[in-house]
Write a protein that holds these residues in place. Structure first.
Motif, PDB file in Angstrom:
ATOM      1  N   ALA A   1      38.157  83.021  29.623  1.00 49.86           N
ATOM      2  CA  ALA A   1      38.916  81.814  29.939  1.00 49.86           C
ATOM      3  C   ALA A   1      38.077  80.560  29.709  1.00 49.86           C
ATOM      4  N   LEU A   2      36.808  80.603  30.107  1.00 54.90           N
ATOM      5  CA  LEU A   2      35.934  79.454  29.874  1.00 54.90           C
ATOM      6  C   LEU A   2      35.692  79.250  28.382  1.00 54.90           C
ATOM      7  N   ALA A   3      35.478  80.344  27.662  1.00 55.66           N
ATOM      8  CA  ALA A   3      35.245  80.237  26.219  1.00 55.66           C
ATOM      9  C   ALA A   3      36.474  79.674  25.512  1.00 55.66           C
ATOM     10  N   GLN A   4      37.648  80.102  25.950  1.00 56.37           N
ATOM     11  CA  GLN A   4      38.879  79.588  25.353  1.00 56.37           C
ATOM     12  C   GLN A   4      39.030  78.091  25.627  1.00 56.37           C
ATOM     13  N   ALA A   5      38.671  77.668  26.841  1.00 56.07           N
ATOM     14  CA  ALA A   5      38.749  76.247  27.179  1.00 56.07           C
ATOM     15  C   ALA A   5      37.821  75.427  26.289  1.00 56.07           C
TER      16      ALA A   5
ATOM     17  N   MET B   1      37.060  75.934  23.298  1.00 56.28           N
ATOM     18  CA  MET B   1      37.572  75.856  21.929  1.00 56.28           C
ATOM     19  C   MET B   1      38.725  74.877  21.783  1.00 56.28           C
ATOM     20  N   GLN B   2      39.175  74.297  22.887  1.00 55.31           N
ATOM     21  CA  GLN B   2      40.326  73.387  22.827  1.00 55.31           C
ATOM     22  C   GLN B   2      39.986  72.037  22.214  1.00 55.31           C
ATOM     23  N   HIS B   3      38.694  71.699  22.187  1.00 56.57           N
ATOM     24  CA  HIS B   3      38.285  70.379  21.695  1.00 56.57           C
ATOM     25  C   HIS B   3      37.087  70.505  20.765  1.00 56.57           C
ATOM     26  N   GLU B   4      37.096  69.729  19.700  1.00 55.16           N
ATOM     27  CA  GLU B   4      35.946  69.696  18.804  1.00 55.16           C
ATOM     28  C   GLU B   4      34.865  68.757  19.331  1.00 55.16           C
ATOM     29  N   GLU B   5      35.272  67.714  20.050  1.00 54.01           N
ATOM     30  CA  GLU B   5      34.301  66.756  20.587  1.00 54.01           C
ATOM     31  C   GLU B   5      33.568  67.417  21.746  1.00 54.01           C
ATOM     32  N   PRO B   6      32.230  67.523  21.698  1.00 52.28           N
ATOM     33  CA  PRO B   6      31.489  68.327  22.676  1.00 52.28           C
ATOM     34  C   PRO B   6      31.692  67.935  24.131  1.00 52.28           C
ATOM     35  N   LEU B   7      31.737  66.656  24.432  1.00 44.93           N
ATOM     36  CA  LEU B   7      31.890  66.270  25.835  1.00 44.93           C
ATOM     37  C   LEU B   7      33.283  66.624  26.353  1.00 44.93           C
ATOM     38  N   LEU B   8      34.289  66.485  25.511  1.00 46.69           N
ATOM     39  CA  LEU B   8      35.638  66.888  25.910  1.00 46.69           C
ATOM     40  C   LEU B   8      35.716  68.404  26.099  1.00 46.69           C
TER      41      LEU B   8
ATOM     42  N   HIS C   1      34.176  69.117  29.418  1.00 47.57           N
ATOM     43  CA  HIS C   1      35.144  68.705  30.442  1.00 47.57           C
ATOM     44  C   HIS C   1      36.203  69.790  30.642  1.00 47.57           C
ATOM     45  N   ALA C   2      36.706  70.355  29.533  1.00 56.87           N
ATOM     46  CA  ALA C   2      37.742  71.389  29.619  1.00 56.87           C
ATOM     47  C   ALA C   2      37.196  72.656  30.271  1.00 56.87           C
ATOM     48  N   VAL C   3      35.969  73.034  29.930  1.00 57.33           N
ATOM     49  CA  VAL C   3      35.351  74.218  30.536  1.00 57.33           C
ATOM     50  C   VAL C   3      35.176  74.009  32.036  1.00 57.33           C
ATOM     51  N   ALA C   4      34.691  72.840  32.414  1.00 55.49           N
ATOM     52  CA  ALA C   4      34.462  72.556  33.827  1.00 55.49           C
ATOM     53  C   ALA C   4      35.778  72.571  34.611  1.00 55.49           C
ATOM     54  N   PHE C   5      36.829  72.026  34.022  1.00 52.86           N
ATOM     55  CA  PHE C   5      38.122  72.015  34.715  1.00 52.86           C
ATOM     56  C   PHE C   5      38.666  73.424  34.869  1.00 52.86           C
ATOM     57  N   ARG C   6      38.478  74.261  33.851  1.00 53.31           N
ATOM     58  CA  ARG C   6      38.945  75.652  33.965  1.00 53.31           C
ATOM     59  C   ARG C   6      38.180  76.378  35.060  1.00 53.31           C
ATOM     60  N   TYR C   7      36.874  76.124  35.149  1.00 52.43           N
ATOM     61  CA  TYR C   7      36.074  76.705  36.226  1.00 52.43           C
ATOM     62  C   TYR C   7      36.622  76.257  37.577  1.00 52.43           C
ATOM     63  N   PHE C   8      36.915  74.987  37.700  1.00 52.23           N
ATOM     64  CA  PHE C   8      37.406  74.442  38.958  1.00 52.23           C
ATOM     65  C   PHE C   8      38.723  75.096  39.370  1.00 52.23           C
ATOM     66  N   LEU C   9      39.615  75.303  38.404  1.00 50.24           N
ATOM     67  CA  LEU C   9      40.907  75.911  38.728  1.00 50.24           C
ATOM     68  C   LEU C   9      40.746  77.339  39.226  1.00 50.24           C
ATOM     69  N   PHE C  10      39.783  78.081  38.674  1.00 46.74           N
ATOM     70  CA  PHE C  10      39.514  79.419  39.199  1.00 46.74           C
ATOM     71  C   PHE C  10      39.183  79.336  40.679  1.00 46.74           C
ATOM     72  N   GLY C  11      38.355  78.364  41.040  1.00 49.03           N
ATOM     73  CA  GLY C  11      37.913  78.245  42.426  1.00 49.03           C
ATOM     74  C   GLY C  11      38.994  77.818  43.393  1.00 49.03           C
ATOM     75  N   THR C  12      40.081  77.208  42.899  1.00 49.74           N
ATOM     76  CA  THR C  12      41.165  76.809  43.790  1.00 49.74           C
ATOM     77  C   THR C  12      42.134  77.953  44.058  1.00 49.74           C
ATOM     78  N   ASP C  13      41.997  79.049  43.311  1.00 48.06           N
ATOM     79  CA  ASP C  13      42.860  80.210  43.509  1.00 48.06           C
ATOM     80  C   ASP C  13      42.383  80.991  44.736  1.00 48.06           C
ATOM     81  N   ARG C  14      43.223  81.120  45.741  1.00 49.21           N
ATOM     82  CA  ARG C  14      42.798  81.723  47.009  1.00 49.21           C
ATOM     83  C   ARG C  14      42.463  83.210  46.855  1.00 49.21           C
ATOM     84  N   ASP C  15      43.219  83.925  46.038  1.00 48.27           N
ATOM     85  CA  ASP C  15      42.948  85.341  45.824  1.00 48.27           C
ATOM     86  C   ASP C  15      41.584  85.525  45.163  1.00 48.27           C
ATOM     87  N   TYR C  16      41.328  84.733  44.151  1.00 45.67           N
ATOM     88  CA  TYR C  16      40.042  84.796  43.463  1.00 45.67           C
ATOM     89  C   TYR C  16      38.908  84.461  44.426  1.00 45.67           C
ATOM     90  N   SER C  17      39.095  83.410  45.211  1.00 42.38           N
ATOM     91  CA  SER C  17      38.056  82.980  46.142  1.00 42.38           C
ATOM     92  C   SER C  17      37.792  84.020  47.218  1.00 42.38           C
TER      93      SER C  17
END
Length: 212
Positions: free
Chosen positions: A80-84, A86-93, A96-112
């Motif tokens: 999931a992080l690797a896929q995120a 690949m969504q942008h060619e610009e490295p900082l973007l 940003h996408a990888v970090a947001f995907r990580y964050f969403l994993f952490g908001t999932d109560r079952d995962y947590s």
């Protein structure tokens, strides 16, 4: 095409794969609900109406079963992080996408719930702590890679990318812990974005080269 049943009642490859998936699902749920120490192999076998001997043939002990559950999660998480990324060619973007995907994993109560139970068990088990460190390192490789790419583009300060990844993870986990502990409401999508963006801004401000 589904394979025909084998002589003697032996399961097909598809049936064996389905049973493995169901065992890992049930084990994950049991570990999350009761904690690793309190979940029993007998209970997990009973959920699938199989004998504990069948379960032990696949996983010789609870540690082996836990590792199988975590490694399956690790593959999904890392993908999931690797896929995120690949969504942008610009490295900082991309970072940003990888970090947001990580964050969403952490908001999932079952995962947590599952990973908090594993972390709690690791406090008492040196071997599990070592395995957890290895799992974490492998899972975060896409984030470390995204940081390296952002550094190469001059968007992030120089330094050990693993250390910078740790800083970003600490910021995101701090926000997720507030959600887990009920210190703020479980966010909807817009609130998730707002909470994440506040942490991302802190990271980006601290990590942007002074010449920018």
């Amino acid at each position: 095409m589904t394979e025909p049943p084998r002589p003697g009642g032996r399961p097909t490859r598809e049936g064996a794969a389905n049973l493995t998936r169901q065992i890992l699902d049930d084990a994950r749920a049991a570990f999350a609900k009761k904690g690793v120490a309190n979940a029993s192999m007998e209970e997990i076998a009973a959920r699938q109406a199989i004998s504990k001997h069948t379960l032990y043939r696949r996983y010789p002990n609870k540690q082996a079963l836990l590792e199988a559950v975590v490694e399956r999660d690790l593959i999904r998480f890392r993908a999931a992080l690797a896929q995120a990324a690949m969504q942008h060619e610009e490295p900082l973007l991309a970072l940003h996408a990888v970090a947001f995907r990580y964050f969403l994993f952490g908001t999932d109560r079952d995962y947590s719930a599952f990973y908090l139970s594993v972390a709690a068990e690791a406090v008492l088990s040196a071997s599990l702590r070592e395995r957890l460190a290895i799992w974490s390192s492998v899972a975060l490789e896409p984030m470390v890679g995204a940081i390296l790419a952002a550094q190469a583009a001059g968007a992030i300060i120089a330094g050990d990318p693993s250390e910078l990844c740790g800083v970003l993870v600490d910021l995101l986990e701090g926000a997720n812990n507030r959600i887990r502990l009920g210190l703020c409401d479980a966010p909807d999508e817009a609130e998730c974005r707002r909470v994440f963006d506040s942490r991302w801004t802190i990271f980006q401000t601290a990590m942007t080269p002074k010449s920018h």
